[in-house]
Design an enzyme around this catalytic site. Structure first.
Site, short mmCIF file in Angstrom:
data_model
loop_
_atom_site.label_atom_id
_atom_site.label_comp_id
_atom_site.label_asym_id
_atom_site.label_seq_id
_atom_site.Cartn_x
_atom_site.Cartn_y
_atom_site.Cartn_z
CD GLU A 102 34.85 45.94 12.32
OE1 GLU A 102 34.10 46.04 13.32
OE2 GLU A 102 36.06 45.69 12.39
CG LEU A 141 34.82 42.14 13.16
CD1 LEU A 141 33.69 41.31 13.72
CD2 LEU A 141 35.99 42.16 14.10
CD GLU A 143 38.81 45.70 14.65
OE1 GLU A 143 37.60 45.67 14.91
OE2 GLU A 143 39.54 44.69 14.62
CG PHE A 193 32.48 50.22 19.96
CD1 PHE A 193 31.71 51.04 20.77
CD2 PHE A 193 31.85 49.28 19.16
CE1 PHE A 193 30.33 50.92 20.79
CE2 PHE A 193 30.46 49.16 19.17
CZ PHE A 193 29.70 49.99 19.98
CB ALA A 194 37.88 54.24 20.78
CG ASP A 195 36.67 50.19 23.94
OD1 ASP A 195 35.96 51.03 23.37
OD2 ASP A 195 36.72 50.08 25.18
CE1 TYR A 196 36.11 45.05 20.79
CE2 TYR A 196 34.37 46.13 19.56
CZ TYR A 196 34.78 45.26 20.55
OH TYR A 196 33.83 44.59 21.29
N PRO A 237 44.26 46.53 17.61
CG PRO A 237 42.81 44.72 17.30
CD PRO A 237 42.88 46.08 17.91
CG HIS A 240 31.53 47.62 23.31
ND1 HIS A 240 31.74 46.41 23.93
CD2 HIS A 240 31.22 47.34 22.02
CE1 HIS A 240 31.54 45.43 23.06
NE2 HIS A 240 31.22 45.98 21.89
#
Length: 337
Positions: free
Chosen positions: A26, A55, A57, A80-83, A86, A126
């Protein structure tokens, strides 16, 4: 170079060196990435080598696995690692197992780059540090650099690896040792961990699974990685303890020989990481040290970590384990009787 420049240089080197390397994710193309790590690469190498993805993942990592099985060496970015969650099923069920399931017929030589950790007031989605959930997955490698030189060398080694690597990039280190708001405790910070470092322009590697001895000492061993290496340096300086500092650099593979050699020498161990304590990678480190160094330990193994709570947006600098907390843990460990 600072870390952003060093990572960009690593990608530039590998795109130029191997025509099978490509970058996508992204906003990594025209925009150059949220943190500008891929800036200029699309212009230099074209739309087929550095391009934007939708968008999605799971789709990004799933496509990367297919590319790797086909013979390419993709470097997908998760913004971001948080995303990355999925895509967790793709990493666990497909990438990590592909070589074993196919009896070596197919590989997944993918390097998943992603910014991780807090320090920029990014909020709960984030700022998290999910390294432990990847370290648990057999078949994945996990690398975390603490300085620009290691960042470039580790990234090149990751891209050249035939196994999938989750490459976690501490956001607080992108443009200097503490990207974002300055921490009051850092007034005690030792003169180290500079914003920039001497980084060769060409190709070199820092092997995965080889820790770095940042500071020699005799009274205790501190184990850290990423941003926490700099926090450890500050805490050691503040404590007055002659502590040895080991930068793990990668947590899978783990340089257990360097760890055990240090702990057997000092007899004490303090583990430092930003992620919350319960279920964090520090628990695994503690167990490994206890199993191998029990007869050498003169005090209980200590852990200095983030608090066991949802990531606090407005109070993230209170959440972080800082130099003062590490200093107190070191003193308590050395004074233990």
């Amino acid at each position: 170079m600072n870390m952003v420049q060093a990572l960009n240089s690593a990608l530039d080197v590998m795109l130029n060196r191997d025509e099978n390397v490509l970058i996508f994710g992204e906003d990594v193309g025209y925009f150059g990435g949220v943190f500008r790590v891929t800036e200029g690469l699309q212009e230099k190498y074209g739309l087929k080598r550095c391009f934007d993805a939708p968008l999605t993942e799971g789709g990004i990592i799933g496509a990367a696995i297919g590319m790797g099985a086909y013979g390419l060496r993709p470097v997908p970015e998760i913004q971001f690692a948080d995303y990355i969650l999925p895509a967790y099923d793709q990493l666990v069920s497909e990438a990590a197992r592909l070589r074993y399931r196919s009896n070596g017929e197919f590989w997944a030589p993918i390097t998943v780059r992603t910014p991780y950790g807090g320090g920029i007031f990014g909020g709960q989605t984030h700022s998290q540090s999910p390294e432990a959930i990847f370290a648990h997955v057999t078949g994945l490698k996990v690398a975390i650099a603490s300085n620009p030189y290691d960042a470039k060398g580790l990234l090149i080694a990751s891209v050249e690896s035939n196994d999938p690597v989750v490459f976690l990039e501490p956001k607080r280190l992108y443009n200097g040792p503490f990207y974002g708001r300055a921490e009051e405790e850092l007034k005690t910070w030792a003169k180290s961990g500079h914003a920039g470092a001497d980084v060769p322009l060409g190709h070199y590697t820092v092997p995965l699974g080889r820790a770095a001895l940042v500071r020699e000492g005799t009274e205790a061993t501190v184990l850290a990685y990423g941003t926490m290496v700099h926090v450890a340096e500050a805490g050691i300086a503040d404590s007055g303890i002659d502590a040895e500092l080991i930068d793990l650099r990668s947590i899978v593979p783990l340089d257990i020989d360097a760890i055990t050699a240090s702990v057997r020498k000092t007899g004490r161990c303090v583990i430092l990481h930003e992620a919350s304590r319960f279920g964090g990678f520090g628990g695994e480190l503690s167990a490994l040290v206890q199993e191998r160094c029990f007869d050498s330990l003169r005090a209980p193994i200590a852990r200095v970590c983030g608090y066991d709570m949802p990531y606090p947006h407005a109070f993230e600098w209170d959440y972080f384990p800082g130099p003062v907390r590490l200093s107190e843990a070191l003193k308590a460990t050395v004074e233990y009787r």
